[in-house]
Design a protein around this motif. Structure first.
Motif, short mmCIF file in Angstrom:
data_model
loop_
_atom_site.label_atom_id
_atom_site.label_comp_id
_atom_site.label_asym_id
_atom_site.label_seq_id
_atom_site.Cartn_x
_atom_site.Cartn_y
_atom_site.Cartn_z
N THR A 72 26.00 45.40 37.77
CA THR A 72 26.43 44.29 38.63
C THR A 72 27.70 43.65 38.08
O THR A 72 27.97 43.69 36.88
CB THR A 72 25.32 43.22 38.70
OG1 THR A 72 24.91 42.91 37.36
CG2 THR A 72 24.15 43.71 39.50
N LEU A 73 28.45 43.06 39.00
CA LEU A 73 29.71 42.41 38.62
C LEU A 73 29.42 41.02 38.09
O LEU A 73 28.75 40.23 38.76
CB LEU A 73 30.62 42.33 39.85
CG LEU A 73 32.06 41.90 39.63
CD1 LEU A 73 32.84 42.97 38.91
CD2 LEU A 73 32.74 41.58 40.95
N ARG A 74 29.94 40.74 36.90
CA ARG A 74 29.74 39.39 36.32
C ARG A 74 31.08 38.67 36.23
O ARG A 74 32.08 39.15 36.72
CB ARG A 74 29.14 39.52 34.91
CG ARG A 74 27.80 40.23 34.90
CD ARG A 74 27.07 40.02 33.60
NE ARG A 74 27.81 40.53 32.45
CZ ARG A 74 27.37 40.48 31.19
NH1 ARG A 74 26.19 39.95 30.93
NH2 ARG A 74 28.08 40.97 30.20
N PHE A 75 31.11 37.53 35.59
CA PHE A 75 32.34 36.75 35.37
C PHE A 75 33.03 36.38 36.69
O PHE A 75 34.23 36.57 36.85
CB PHE A 75 33.31 37.53 34.47
CG PHE A 75 32.74 37.90 33.14
CD1 PHE A 75 32.42 36.93 32.21
CD2 PHE A 75 32.52 39.23 32.81
CE1 PHE A 75 31.90 37.27 30.97
CE2 PHE A 75 32.00 39.58 31.58
CZ PHE A 75 31.68 38.59 30.66
N HIS A 76 32.24 35.89 37.64
CA HIS A 76 32.82 35.53 38.93
C HIS A 76 33.90 34.46 38.80
O HIS A 76 34.94 34.54 39.45
CB HIS A 76 31.72 35.04 39.89
CG HIS A 76 30.91 36.18 40.45
ND1 HIS A 76 30.09 36.04 41.53
CD2 HIS A 76 30.81 37.47 40.05
CE1 HIS A 76 29.52 37.21 41.79
NE2 HIS A 76 29.92 38.09 40.90
#
Lengths: 73, 504
Positions: B113-117
């Motif tokens: 999953t993509l973090r650091f939005h």
């Protein structure tokens, strides 16, 4: 022009080293063995080989476009 | 999430494990949900810049055959609007959409999953502000006439600093990958993410800090301008093609070995090729010869990509009728073969002495940045956005209008300027031909450029309408079976502010 020679040769060396290093790392990690399996890693049981995954809206999958010959050779 | 397989009647044929199926669907929906906000931010702002860049392009194009058009407004004179067009489409459209596609592809392929939005939103806002400020400077203030490096140095510094965030997030996705395999697209994405900042920072240091002047500046300029195509945009475009063609078809790449060979040879040869832009210039001959040799070597990766994409499609071309993504991506992949082969040949001295300083080069540049890269990015958008928003595209007709206006538009643009440009080069090489006669000869071809550009712009407006409708959810009821076997929107997997997701 000396700065250009440094730039050109310098980046060739930096890029060249990075490429050779990455390739060595990949070989060491086993990423270059069994590569055909890696080529199939984008498929799974829900989106398997032999099934299209994209259609125009309202023109969903049907037997005419899915299935068929999928293996190469 | 509803389990559609549980509703399937029992059968004698062994069925896949329902839990495994559910796992795949949930995993993909979870990854897409984690990408939703940041990737859509990059895609939507990129399309806004595409519209601005298209408007500037039409202004510049019309001025080529109708010079009095808007000529009394200084910010809209040819030198300014053309420069603003180049920079808005390179840094605004192409780079922003490239970052969006890169992040989504890396997340999907790493299965993480993509973090650091917050970091990604900050990068997106920083890039947009820097591009806006840079474009304002191009139109209303002073700039250096160094192609694709015209933005003020402080603007370039902001872009460079912002890009560090993209590198961090890309590494984070890769580090948390849940599969041992590295798919070939990931190699290309890595190349793009780690070569671009080296290239951009070095070029800006050399040119804006006065380290390279005169001929050295021109060399540094074309070293950058050629490499930004080859080791920033090309890897993202090819990563998309290598993922979407097999994924949409449901068919593995013809030869995975060839795809790897193509990547490693591109990585080795491409950054040597830029000096062929200076053939005939006051440079040591060896410097331009190296560029010519490297350009010839580029036939290796180009042929591997061409064989792979063609052989993967063979027997399945009729599927272009059914998938918008496939249409755009295959158009882009075929254009990649064409533009690369053409570029290698243009590096030969005998060819270059005709094409240099003509409209032929402009046609070539658009074959690369539009027919290849931009069309590939359109294809990626048509696949990503419904999965990110959990909503079907509102209109097949609008998608078809988008495809045909852009495809026909770039065809007219390319053929008109290529033919006219080649004849222009031949005439310029004969000192008996009157220069103004050459100018007159070119006017119909320049009109064809404006016509092609207008068609492409109609396509861009169509895409913007589609995206606006998607984003607003105006057509929420139009969900159908075309894209989703199961509607990810109903999985109710919601990203948190940090990009971690939770079931609700």
């Amino acid at each position: 022009m000396n700065i250009i020679y440094i730039l050109i040769w310098g980046t060739w060396i930096i890029f060249g080293i990075s490429v050779v290093w990455a390739l060595s790392w990949a070989v060491g990690q086993g990423h270059m063995s069994n590569v055909e399996e890696a080529g199939c890693s984008i498929f799974d049981e829900e989106e398997p080989i032999g099934e299209m995954t994209d259609f125009f809206p309202g023109e969903g999958p049907d037997g005419a476009v899915n299935g068929g010959e999928d293996a190469h050779g | 999430m509803a389990d559609r397989t549980s509703e399937t009647p029992p059968s004698a044929t062994p069925k896949p494990d329902p839990d495994a199926l559910r796992g795949d669907v949930v995993r993909r929906a979870r990854i897409d949900a984690s990408c939703r906000g940041p990737v859509m931010f990059f895609v939507l702002t990129a399309v806004a810049w595409l519209l601005i860049g298209s408007l500037l392009a039409i202004m510049a194009s019309v001025k080529m055959h109708t010079p009095e058009f808007l000529s009394d407004l200084e910010p809209l004179t040819f030198g300014r609007v053309r420069t603003a067009h180049l920079n808005t489409v390179i840094y605004g459209w192409s780079s922003l959409v490239g970052i969006g596609v890169l992040l989504w592809l890396q997340a999907r392929l790493s299965r993480s999953t993509l973090r650091f939005h917050k970091l990604l939103y900050a990068v997106g806002i920083l890039w947009n502000l820097a591009i806006a400020a840079g474009t304002w400077a191009l139109l209303f203030s002073h700039f250096d006439s160094v192609e694709w490096l015209e933005f003020p140095v402080w603007t370039a510094a902001l872009l460079g600093v912002g890009f560090v965030g993209v590198m961090v997030v890309s590494l984070d996705l890769f580090r948390r990958r849940s599969k041992h395999h590295i798919f070939v697209s990931q190699w290309y994405l890595f190349g793009a993410v780690f070569w671009f900042p080296i290239l951009y920072v070095l070029a800006n240091l050399m040119i804006h800090l006065g380290m390279a002047t005169g001929v050295a500046m021109a060399t540094a300029n074309w070293w950058f301008a050629h490499n930004v195509l080859g080791i920033w945009f090309t890897p993202i475009g090819l990563a998309a093609a290598y993922y979407f063609i097999p994924k949409v078809l449901g068919r593995p790449i013809h030869s995975y070995y060839l795809s790897l060979l193509g990547f490693w040879t591109l990585a080795l040869f491409y950054n040597w090729a830029g000096t062929h832009h200076l053939i005939g210039g006051p440079l040591p001959v060896w410097l331009t010869t190296v560029g010519t040799v490297a350009s010839m070597m580029m036939f290796i990766p180009v042929i591997t990509v061409a064989i792979n994409h063609h052989m993967t499609m063979v027997g399945h071309f009729e599927k272009l009728r059914y998938s918008p993504t496939l249409r755009f991506i295959v158009f882009g992949a075929m254009s990649y073969t064409l533009v690369s082969a053409q570029g290698s040949l243009m590096a030969l001295r005998r060819v270059n002495e005709t094409t240099h300083f003509t409209h032929y080069t402009v046609a070539h540049a658009h074959l690369g940045m539009y027919a290849f890269f931009t069309m590939a990015m359109f294809g990626a958008i048509y696949y990503m956005v419904p999965r990110l928003l959990g909503r079907e595209w509102p209109s097949a007709t609008l998608i078809r209008i988008h495809f045909w206006t852009t495809a026909v538009g770039i065809f007219i643009y390319f053929t008109g300027l290529s033919w006219g440009g080649w004849r222009q080069g031949e005439m310029l090489n004969h000192d008996t031909v009157d220069f103004l006669a050459i100018v007159d000869y070119l006017i119909p071809y320049l009109w064809s450029r404006s016509l092609g550009g207008t068609l492409m712009t109609i396509g861009h407006v169509t895409l913007a309408i589609l995206l606006w409708k998607m984003w607003r959810g105006a057509e929420e009821e139009a969900q159908g079976p075309a894209v989703f076997k199961e509607e990810p929107a109903k999985t109710k997997i919601l990203p948190t502010s940090d990009g971690e997701e939770e079931d609700s």
